[in-house]
Design an enzyme around this catalytic site. Sequence first.
Site, PDB file in Angstrom:
ATOM      1  CB  CYS A  49      14.993  51.141  -5.704  1.00  0.00           C
ATOM      2  SG  CYS A  49      14.325  50.953  -4.046  1.00  0.00           S
ATOM      3  CE  LYS A  73      10.342   6.989   5.910  1.00  0.00           C
ATOM      4  NZ  LYS A  73      10.902   7.296   7.193  1.00  0.00           N
ATOM      5  CB  CYS A 117      11.376  49.335  -5.410  1.00  0.00           C
ATOM      6  SG  CYS A 117      12.608  48.063  -5.722  1.00  0.00           S
ATOM      7  CD  GLU A 128      -2.220  -1.315   2.898  1.00  0.00           C
ATOM      8  OE1 GLU A 128      -2.202  -0.327   3.654  1.00  0.00           O
ATOM      9  OE2 GLU A 128      -2.623  -2.436   3.251  1.00  0.00           O
ATOM     10  CB  CYS A 183      12.466  47.392  -0.852  1.00  0.00           C
ATOM     11  SG  CYS A 183      12.353  48.875  -1.857  1.00  0.00           S
ATOM     12  CB  CYS A 191      16.145  48.227  -1.806  1.00  0.00           C
ATOM     13  SG  CYS A 191      15.527  47.388  -3.286  1.00  0.00           S
ATOM     14  CG  ASP A 218       4.597  12.412   5.021  1.00  0.00           C
ATOM     15  OD1 ASP A 218       4.515  12.148   6.230  1.00  0.00           O
ATOM     16  OD2 ASP A 218       5.471  13.145   4.533  1.00  0.00           O
ATOM     17  CE1 TYR A 247      -2.857   2.304   9.480  1.00  0.00           C
ATOM     18  CE2 TYR A 247      -2.716   4.402   8.340  1.00  0.00           C
ATOM     19  CZ  TYR A 247      -2.524   3.640   9.473  1.00  0.00           C
ATOM     20  OH  TYR A 247      -1.999   4.208  10.593  1.00  0.00           O
ATOM     21  CE  LYS A 261       5.603   5.043   6.675  1.00  0.00           C
ATOM     22  NZ  LYS A 261       5.395   6.416   7.037  1.00  0.00           N
TER      23      LYS A 261
HETATM   24  S1  IVH Z   1      -0.038   0.191   8.695  1.00  0.00           S
HETATM   25  C1  IVH Z   1       0.517  -2.162  12.379  1.00  0.00           C
HETATM   26  N1  IVH Z   1      -0.521   1.328   6.364  1.00  0.00           N
HETATM   27  O1  IVH Z   1       2.877   4.952   8.732  1.00  0.00           O
HETATM   28  C2  IVH Z   1       0.198  -1.397  11.168  1.00  0.00           C
HETATM   29  N2  IVH Z   1       0.504   2.643   8.055  1.00  0.00           N
HETATM   30  O2  IVH Z   1       5.337   3.888   9.902  1.00  0.00           O
HETATM   31  C3  IVH Z   1       0.599  -0.005  11.286  1.00  0.00           C
HETATM   32  N3  IVH Z   1       0.917   4.962   7.415  1.00  0.00           N
HETATM   33  O3  IVH Z   1       1.805   4.797  12.066  1.00  0.00           O
HETATM   34  C4  IVH Z   1       0.340   0.895  10.225  1.00  0.00           C
HETATM   35  N4  IVH Z   1       0.075   4.838   5.386  1.00  0.00           N
HETATM   36  O4  IVH Z   1       0.802   6.544  10.524  1.00  0.00           O
HETATM   37  C5  IVH Z   1      -0.010   1.494   7.600  1.00  0.00           C
HETATM   38  N5  IVH Z   1      -1.031   2.222   4.281  1.00  0.00           N
HETATM   39  C6  IVH Z   1      -0.544   2.379   5.505  1.00  0.00           C
HETATM   40  C7  IVH Z   1      -0.033   3.612   5.948  1.00  0.00           C
HETATM   41  C8  IVH Z   1       0.501   3.697   7.238  1.00  0.00           C
HETATM   42  C9  IVH Z   1       0.626   5.631   6.283  1.00  0.00           C
HETATM   43  C10 IVH Z   1       1.602   5.537   8.585  1.00  0.00           C
HETATM   44  C11 IVH Z   1       0.901   5.305   9.908  1.00  0.00           C
HETATM   45  C12 IVH Z   1       1.816   4.462  10.714  1.00  0.00           C
HETATM   46  C13 IVH Z   1       3.143   4.757  10.094  1.00  0.00           C
HETATM   47  C14 IVH Z   1       4.060   3.588  10.296  1.00  0.00           C
END
Ligand code: IVH
Length: 688
Positions: A435, A340, A455, A154, A450, A432, A158, A255, A156
Amino acid sequence: MNVDEYLALVKKLNLDEYLALVKKLNYYAHQYFALDSPKIPDSEYDLLYRKLEDFEKENPLFIDYESPTQKIGAGSVSSKSSIEEDSKVSAEKVVKQKPFKHKLVMPSLGNAFNKEEIKQFYKRVIKIIEEKTALVSAAKEKIDQETTPLFTIEPKIDGLAVAVHYKKGRLLAGSTRGDGTTGENVTENLKTIASLPEKLKEEIDIEVRGEVFMRKSIFNKVKDKFANPRNAAAGSLRQLDPGVTAERKLDIFIYQGIGPKKNEQGKMLQYLKKIGLPVVPDFYTSNNLEEICEKCEHIYTKKDLYDWDIDGAVIKLNDFDLQQLLGSTNKAPRWAISYKFKTEEAVTKLKDIIVQVGRTGVLTPVAVLEPVRISGVLVQRATLHNMDDITRKNVRIGDEVLIKRAGEVIPEIIKSIKTLKDSKVFYMPDTCPVCHSKVTKIEEEVAYRCPSIMCPAQVKGRILHFVSREAMDIEGFGEVLIDQLVDQGRIKSIADIYSLTRYELENMDRMGEKSAANILSALENSRRCSFSRYLYGLGIPFVGKHTADILARKFKSIKNLFSASKEDITGIYEIGEKVADSLLYAVNNDEFRLMINKLSACGIKPGYDFKAGKLDGKTFLISGTLKQNKRYEAELMIKNHGGRVLSAVSKKLDYLVVGDNPGSKLAKAKKIDNINIVDEETFLRLIN
Ligand code: IVH
């Protein structure tokens, strides 16, 4: 072991260094988790954390009980943000909400930084399954069945993790992750998230977990306040006033589901979607390592296409029984890992800091770099925001600096890596650079300005903004032309562009007959522009595109806007005091009025460009279940008739439409005098 042997061992291990590292990481984790104010970039934290883990693996006897590896919450802070954000983050007042104890801990995840580490994870999981399933035959059958994919992959997201509880299908409570055991109760704020249903399509008890985030498109409108969407989401969700959270238009992707009897992650996600939850989009399933790595890369290549930030991919064992079988360490589940993405960072030399003057006169320091390639792009310039930023990061000309390039955002200097003998401290100039007027600084502002409205840098900036595509859209009127016209003293203000003749234009560099004719016709067309584009084009501080749209809808003409009081302006939904003050300042400024008069003398006739609707400018909120229409249908009707749908009850609400079983919104609305509380019938009569 005698004392000498012990001491020799300690020396070899460099225990002091280890303990200092424990302290340091705990400090960074506290800054990140508790204060939303990260102090170092993700990549750096992750490396330090890795160092700590390596030491502990080799020396288990010396593991300190304070070590972040021994706590649930402060693990590898996967969705951390970087050092450059802290000044901006702390500008937003975040108030601690009531604690919320999780029924089941919300763990963090271990990290894999490359293919090799994904492979190690994969092998580890398979090995445990094979060892254990030798005893548990039912589970063994599961992995033998080729039809059941072993892993899900999946994106991840942010943002920040939350848990949301539904009872009999109704949203009951929600909390942030906090330290994994206890989070903050943010129920009311979560209710402002439009995509998170207050009522599910099935009357079930369920806990869902997901990531709250701010779309990049929304973030672009508030980016002066926050460093990145993640911080914007975190700050907005932890507001004391849900009205403020509502204005930030947060979003969520789920998720994880806990409760319903499902046996696989993939199926659980499908079920969550079916009952109306916004599930993390684009997830994949796979059995083989190569394909898993491919999917991770695929997610990486798509990351700039999404309207939300993703910082990796999460690989999870699909089968819930097998997840149970693998269990967790005291830190994180063994059955999942987060891959990551490589951080887009590089080290280079800061050759110089030059100062640019913007259209509002603000002096912005810009870093001139030894060119460096970051994820395929040659970076030669980076932003340093302002003088405070330079001082805080202790950056000097000549230093080796760490640069980050994130998505479409302008590259930034994160910090100085090494100050050399001949590195020089940078000072903001007194005058500045364009000018030569004396630079001013308002005590409570970080910006140096400025002050001269004449200017040339400001004039150029204002004209460039006025003619830009999002404002008056005067095609062909580019930077090169503006530079020449201003430098020759031919244009001194926006209105002057309307007095340019064909002859003058044809004689400019890089101009031919045809391009001059095109510009003249674009100028002509722009005389009948829309009011909102015109308003935006005037470049009033804090009046961005969206704000200009709202103001144009409300006031319809510059004349009405000029006679509005502060109350008239702040009374509009989404418009705050900052915008009102800025507008009133402009309106009462002689030079600004002169510019408007000149523009109207040039025949600029901005028209009100919205079809007037029956609910024009009115705000609505729906509570409870409607009989004749689904909620989203009713909301669409409101929008189609020019009204706006709010997400929470506030003084800015005009109508609360009440259906069956209204929630707490009704009680709240009753306490506010000017809100009209109407039933569905009355609402429909308003429209028809
Ligand atoms: S699973 C035990 N799935 O990433 C399962 N986490 O580094 C825990 N996050 O705390 C999380 N997208 O805040 C999972 N598709 C995803 C995610 C996800 C973002 C974040 C979440 C978690 C952190 C873990």
